[in-house]
Design a protein around this motif. Structure first.
Motif, PDB file in Angstrom:
ATOM      1  N   CYS A  22       0.805  -1.247  -0.120  1.00  0.00           N
ATOM      2  CA  CYS A  22      -0.033  -0.060   0.066  1.00  0.00           C
ATOM      3  C   CYS A  22       0.695   1.277  -0.169  1.00  0.00           C
ATOM      4  O   CYS A  22       1.705   1.385   0.893  1.00  0.00           O
ATOM      5  CB  CYS A  22      -0.884   0.029   1.252  1.00  0.00           C
ATOM      6  N   ALA A  23       0.726   1.911  -1.152  1.00  0.00           N
ATOM      7  CA  ALA A  23       1.547   3.366  -1.225  1.00  0.00           C
ATOM      8  C   ALA A  23       0.728   4.384  -0.974  1.00  0.00           C
ATOM      9  O   ALA A  23      -0.557   4.603  -1.480  1.00  0.00           O
ATOM     10  CB  ALA A  23       2.205   3.324  -2.395  1.00  0.00           C
ATOM     11  N   ALA A  24       1.169   5.320  -0.088  1.00  0.00           N
ATOM     12  CA  ALA A  24       0.379   6.754  -0.079  1.00  0.00           C
ATOM     13  C   ALA A  24       1.043   7.771  -0.703  1.00  0.00           C
ATOM     14  O   ALA A  24       2.415   7.707  -0.856  1.00  0.00           O
ATOM     15  CB  ALA A  24       0.556   7.067   1.576  1.00  0.00           C
ATOM     16  N   SER A  25       0.063   8.591  -1.271  1.00  0.00           N
ATOM     17  CA  SER A  25       0.701   9.549  -2.311  1.00  0.00           C
ATOM     18  C   SER A  25      -0.189  10.892  -2.220  1.00  0.00           C
ATOM     19  O   SER A  25      -1.168  10.959  -1.761  1.00  0.00           O
ATOM     20  CB  SER A  25       0.637   9.008  -3.831  1.00  0.00           C
ATOM     21  N   GLY A  26       0.532  11.903  -2.710  1.00  0.00           N
ATOM     22  CA  GLY A  26      -0.343  13.241  -2.650  1.00  0.00           C
ATOM     23  C   GLY A  26       0.994  14.416  -2.390  1.00  0.00           C
ATOM     24  O   GLY A  26       1.924  14.028  -2.737  1.00  0.00           O
ATOM     25  N   SER A  27       0.671  15.561  -1.948  1.00  0.00           N
ATOM     26  CA  SER A  27       1.523  16.477  -1.653  1.00  0.00           C
ATOM     27  C   SER A  27       1.412  16.865  -0.325  1.00  0.00           C
ATOM     28  O   SER A  27       0.518  17.219   0.488  1.00  0.00           O
ATOM     29  CB  SER A  27       1.076  17.888  -2.612  1.00  0.00           C
ATOM     30  N   SER A  28       2.565  17.299   0.312  1.00  0.00           N
ATOM     31  CA  SER A  28       2.911  18.024   1.675  1.00  0.00           C
ATOM     32  C   SER A  28       2.107  17.198   2.650  1.00  0.00           C
ATOM     33  O   SER A  28       1.112  17.658   3.372  1.00  0.00           O
ATOM     34  CB  SER A  28       2.170  19.529   1.567  1.00  0.00           C
ATOM     35  N   PHE A  29       2.590  16.119   2.928  1.00  0.00           N
ATOM     36  CA  PHE A  29       2.148  15.296   3.914  1.00  0.00           C
ATOM     37  C   PHE A  29       3.043  14.280   4.614  1.00  0.00           C
ATOM     38  O   PHE A  29       4.163  14.237   4.069  1.00  0.00           O
ATOM     39  CB  PHE A  29       0.888  14.464   3.445  1.00  0.00           C
ATOM     40  N   SER A  30       2.793  14.276   5.849  1.00  0.00           N
ATOM     41  CA  SER A  30       3.777  13.043   6.566  1.00  0.00           C
ATOM     42  C   SER A  30       2.784  11.859   7.219  1.00  0.00           C
ATOM     43  O   SER A  30       1.295  12.070   7.233  1.00  0.00           O
ATOM     44  CB  SER A  30       4.388  13.686   7.749  1.00  0.00           C
ATOM     45  N   ASN A  76       6.986   5.762   1.737  1.00  0.00           N
ATOM     46  CA  ASN A  76       5.442   5.811   2.254  1.00  0.00           C
ATOM     47  C   ASN A  76       4.692   4.831   1.936  1.00  0.00           C
ATOM     48  O   ASN A  76       3.415   4.884   1.578  1.00  0.00           O
ATOM     49  CB  ASN A  76       4.644   7.293   1.687  1.00  0.00           C
ATOM     50  N   THR A  77       5.224   3.610   1.962  1.00  0.00           N
ATOM     51  CA  THR A  77       4.811   2.427   1.697  1.00  0.00           C
ATOM     52  C   THR A  77       4.759   1.292   2.936  1.00  0.00           C
ATOM     53  O   THR A  77       5.573   1.351   3.526  1.00  0.00           O
ATOM     54  CB  THR A  77       5.286   1.701   0.601  1.00  0.00           C
ATOM     55  N   VAL A  78       3.508   0.602   2.976  1.00  0.00           N
ATOM     56  CA  VAL A  78       3.403  -0.372   4.026  1.00  0.00           C
ATOM     57  C   VAL A  78       3.007  -1.729   3.330  1.00  0.00           C
ATOM     58  O   VAL A  78       2.592  -1.714   2.201  1.00  0.00           O
ATOM     59  CB  VAL A  78       2.050  -0.121   4.947  1.00  0.00           C
ATOM     60  N   TYR A  79       3.683  -2.791   4.055  1.00  0.00           N
ATOM     61  CA  TYR A  79       3.726  -4.077   3.429  1.00  0.00           C
ATOM     62  C   TYR A  79       2.957  -4.989   4.408  1.00  0.00           C
ATOM     63  O   TYR A  79       3.120  -4.820   5.502  1.00  0.00           O
ATOM     64  CB  TYR A  79       4.886  -4.516   2.900  1.00  0.00           C
ATOM     65  N   LEU A  80       2.390  -5.990   3.769  1.00  0.00           N
ATOM     66  CA  LEU A  80       2.010  -7.234   4.900  1.00  0.00           C
ATOM     67  C   LEU A  80       2.119  -8.419   4.231  1.00  0.00           C
ATOM     68  O   LEU A  80       1.640  -9.067   3.028  1.00  0.00           O
ATOM     69  CB  LEU A  80       0.239  -6.950   4.933  1.00  0.00           C
TER      70      LEU A  80
END
Length: 123
Positions: A22-30, A76-80
């Motif tokens: 699962c990858a999180a994407s966008g701008s100006s985020f933590s 910004n990626t999580v794995y299972l």
């Protein structure tokens, strides 16, 4: 907006393995916490595993010893990693992430979900 995109679901025989991403994407985020939840037909969504930005993991009793959650903070990626899969693991798996997003000069918290990925374990 912060978007979460999952991949890696599919059909596997009991005893087999799958790896979800699962990858999180966008701008100006933590991103703070990331996690995986699942929802089987006619059941409520339940926690599978979560992981903090520092790498501390928490698991549901039903998956301890079989599933491993990990993350790559740079991506910004999580794995299972799911091993020794059982038919009762069949469900739609959802990624979740929370953190802070900057919009102009304003910082706002977010808690977002991915669209879900189907995992089917045949017995």
């Amino acid at each position: 907006q912060v978007q979460l995109v999952e991949s890696g679901g599919g059909l596997v025989q009991a005893g087999g393995s799958l790896r979800l991403s699962c990858a999180a994407s966008g701008s100006s985020f933590s991103v703070n916490n990331m996690g995986w939840y699942r929802q089987a037909p006619r059941k409520q969504r339940e926690l599978v595993a979560t992981i903090t930005s520092g790498g501390s993991a928490n698991y549901a009793d039903s998956v301890k010893g079989r599933f491993t959650i990990s993350r790559d903070n740079a991506k910004n990626t999580v794995y299972l990693q799911m091993n020794s899969l059982k038919s009762e693991d069949t469900a739609v798996y959802y990624c979740n992430a929370d953190g802070v997003r900057r919009s102009g000069t304003v910082y706002r918290p977010y808690n977002n979900w991915g669209q879900g990925t189907q995992v089917t374990v045949s017995s």
